[in-house]
Design an enzyme around this catalytic site. Structure first.
Site, short mmCIF file in Angstrom:
data_model
loop_
_atom_site.label_atom_id
_atom_site.label_comp_id
_atom_site.label_asym_id
_atom_site.label_seq_id
_atom_site.Cartn_x
_atom_site.Cartn_y
_atom_site.Cartn_z
N LYS A 60 9.74 -5.78 46.14
CA LYS A 60 9.62 -7.21 46.47
C LYS A 60 9.70 -7.43 47.98
O LYS A 60 8.86 -8.10 48.56
CB LYS A 60 10.73 -7.98 45.74
CG LYS A 60 10.77 -9.47 46.03
CD LYS A 60 11.44 -10.23 44.92
CE LYS A 60 12.96 -10.18 44.99
NZ LYS A 60 13.52 -11.01 46.08
N ARG A 73 20.69 -23.12 49.01
CA ARG A 73 21.07 -21.90 49.77
C ARG A 73 21.06 -22.16 51.28
O ARG A 73 20.23 -22.91 51.78
CB ARG A 73 20.15 -20.75 49.37
CG ARG A 73 20.35 -20.38 47.91
CD ARG A 73 19.39 -19.31 47.46
NE ARG A 73 19.61 -18.04 48.12
CZ ARG A 73 18.81 -16.99 47.96
NH1 ARG A 73 17.75 -17.07 47.18
NH2 ARG A 73 19.07 -15.87 48.58
N ASP A 89 21.82 -6.31 46.00
CA ASP A 89 21.09 -6.85 44.84
C ASP A 89 21.43 -6.10 43.54
O ASP A 89 21.03 -6.53 42.46
CB ASP A 89 19.58 -6.80 45.10
CG ASP A 89 19.15 -7.82 46.15
OD1 ASP A 89 19.94 -8.73 46.46
OD2 ASP A 89 18.02 -7.69 46.68
N LYS A 99 23.35 -16.21 46.72
CA LYS A 99 22.08 -15.70 46.18
C LYS A 99 21.48 -16.74 45.23
O LYS A 99 21.87 -17.90 45.25
CB LYS A 99 22.34 -14.36 45.48
CG LYS A 99 22.83 -13.26 46.43
CD LYS A 99 21.76 -12.91 47.44
CE LYS A 99 22.26 -11.89 48.43
NZ LYS A 99 21.33 -11.70 49.54
N ARG A 128 18.23 -11.64 38.50
CA ARG A 128 19.06 -10.42 38.39
C ARG A 128 20.21 -10.58 37.40
O ARG A 128 20.63 -9.62 36.77
CB ARG A 128 19.56 -9.99 39.76
CG ARG A 128 18.40 -9.70 40.73
CD ARG A 128 18.76 -8.76 41.84
NE ARG A 128 17.77 -8.84 42.90
CZ ARG A 128 16.57 -8.23 42.88
NH1 ARG A 128 16.22 -7.46 41.87
NH2 ARG A 128 15.74 -8.37 43.90
C1 S3P Z 1 16.00 -9.48 51.15
C2 S3P Z 1 17.24 -9.41 51.71
C3 S3P Z 1 18.49 -9.62 50.98
C4 S3P Z 1 18.28 -9.48 49.47
C5 S3P Z 1 17.07 -10.22 49.00
C6 S3P Z 1 15.82 -9.73 49.71
C7 S3P Z 1 14.81 -9.29 51.99
O1 S3P Z 1 18.98 -10.91 51.26
O2 S3P Z 1 19.42 -9.92 48.77
O3 S3P Z 1 16.89 -10.04 47.60
O4 S3P Z 1 13.70 -9.09 51.47
O5 S3P Z 1 14.97 -9.32 53.23
P1 S3P Z 1 19.87 -11.19 52.57
O6 S3P Z 1 19.12 -10.69 53.71
O7 S3P Z 1 20.00 -12.69 52.64
O8 S3P Z 1 21.17 -10.51 52.33
#
Ligand code: S3P
Length: 433
Positions: free
Chosen positions: A21, A121, A315, A342, A388
């Site tokens: 992703k 958020r 995650d 999250k 999740r």
């Molecule tokens: C992500 C960073 C993470 C992760 C999210 C995807 C990304 O979040 O939890 O699912 O693609 O940069 P944070 O950077 O806010 O911790």
């Protein structure tokens, strides 16, 4: 939508999981800012990445979706068109935060919103540094929450930013804005978060320097479009790896999965819990290590985790909570307060939902204590609109007595649309033997 999961004594198979992703979002974004074409293979067609794709199209980026690939015609730096309509990031924090970084350096006005979860958020973590760089941004609650309005600038100021949170989204938004600033922009984080942006920028020809927890780049560098083959998403694989470890007769092999060390903290924890696992790096795709992971049914014991490993498995904590509930003894997770921000407050939602199955989970301000080894009993549970949480509860359903029904399972489409089918296949294939 409801997902029904029955206890399965066996879970066996060799699988691949959909494209990563985080890397899919970045390939679209960097491809749009590059010169020339970027062809993305194994792009994740989940709702989150499709939200990024739509937002970029609204700003004039030509993106063609073919059967097994996506073609992005780069517009070069600073050439995004002002969107006529509101940009909708849906459920995706990555879309909203990384797009803000890009928009900051384009002299256009844009309004961004998202679903109810995303509108709760915190966005100030990226808005603050982007304003320091010169962008004008407005939002609800004194500029902290979406909907947001942004007016980007033709020229941004470079900054040396020390982030209070280990967040790849914050780091990436600043680095992307840094592309539009004359001079050197740096970000220092309290612990290393996923480094996909840094790797892909280098792959597209922008030198990125790392010294400890600081990363730097010089703005105004040209990005060159490149083919990107997206590795399987380790965070998607994690549900099956965890399921294999706790299943009485489990053996799952995940092939061609991303093995970037900033993502694979779960493997270290599973190993410390006594899991039988094997990892083999087989190659590198677009600057990312890729390989195969095998996990087998294991006698597990509780562990204590905290500190620098947390961002490397952030995650995976929902599914790790399920593993801990099946391990002997106590597992303590600390330093994970980020989970409260999250798609849901994952400390609260996992404790509540696993509790419905009979697990003993205590919530701490920054983590969880899980008293493992209590048998789980199938029940009706909720996703809280969090993909999740839904998938972690489905994994719990595999080991719970009887039947577990996950309400709000449509949330899974955000990152892993074929998860229910794959789970049924692995459990069903094994049962048919
Ligand atoms: C992500 C960073 C993470 C992760 C999210 C995807 C990304 O979040 O939890 O699912 O693609 O940069 P944070 O950077 O806010 O911790």
């Amino acid at each position: 939508m409801e997902l029904k999961v029955c206890r399965a004594t066996r879970l066996e198979g060799t699988i691949t999981v959909p494209g990563d992703k985080s890397i899919s979002h970045r390939a679209l974004l960097l491809g749009s800012l590059a010169c020339g074409e970027t062809v993305i293979e194994n792009f994740l067609r989940g709702k989150d990445c499709l939200a990024t794709l739509r937002c970029l199209r609204q700003m004039g980026v030509k993106i063609e979706e073919e059967e097994d690939r996506v073609r992005v015609e780069g517009r070069g730096l600073g050439n995004l068109r002002e969107p006529e309509e509101v940009l909708d990031a849906g459920n995706s924090g990555t879309t909203m935060r990384l797009l803000l970084g890009v928009l900051a350096g384009n002299p256009i006005f844009a309004v961004l919103t998202g679903d109810a979860s995303l509108r709760r958020r915190p966005m100030d973590r990226v808005i603050l540094p982007l304003k320091l760089m010169g962008a004008e941004i407005w939002g609800r609650q004194e500029g902290k929450l979406a909907p947001l309005a942004i007016r980007g600038q033709r020229e941004l100021r470079p900054i040396e930013y020390t982030s209070p949170v280990a967040s790849a989204q914050v780091k990436s938004a600043i680095l992307l804005a840094g592309l539009y600033a004359e001079g050197e922009t740096s970000v220092t984080e309290p612990a290393l978060s996923r480094d996909h942006t840094e790797r892909m920028l280098s792959y597209f020809g922008v030198p990125v320097k790392r010294e400890g927890l600081t990363v730097r780049l010089r703005g105004r560098a040209l990005l060159q479009g490149r083919p990107v083959r997206v590795p399987g998403d380790f965070s998607a694989a994690a549900f099956f790896l965890a399921a294999a470890a706790i299943s009485p007769e489990g053996r799952v092999v995940v092939k061609e999965v991303g093995l970037n060390p900033t993502r694979t903290g779960l493997l270290e924890v599973l190993e410390a819990m006594g899991a039988r696992l094997a990892v083999e790096v087989t190659g590198e795709w677009a600057g990312e290590p890729v390989g195969n992971v095998t996990v087998e049914s294991s006698e597990l014991r509780g562990v204590e985790i905290g500190g620098e490993i947390i961002p490397r498995l952030i995650d995976e904590i929902p599914v790790l909570t399920v593993v801990a509930a099946c391990a002997a003894g106590k597992t303590v997770i600390r330093g994970a307060e980020e989970l409260r921000y999250k798609e849901s407050d994952r400390l609260a939602t996992m404790a509540l939902e696993l509790g419905r199955l009979g697990a003993k989970v205590e919530v701490l301000p920054d983590g969880l204590i899980i008293h493992g080894g209590h048998p789980l009993q199938g029940s009706r549970v909720q996703s809280h609109g969090d993909h999740r949480v839904a998938m972690a509860m489905a994994v719990a359903g595999l080991v719970a007595e009887g039947e577990t029904i996950i309400e709000g399972a449509e949330a899974i489409d955000v990152s892993f649309p074929n998860f229910p089918l794959l789970l049924a296949t692995l459990a069903g294939e094994a049962r048919g033997k």
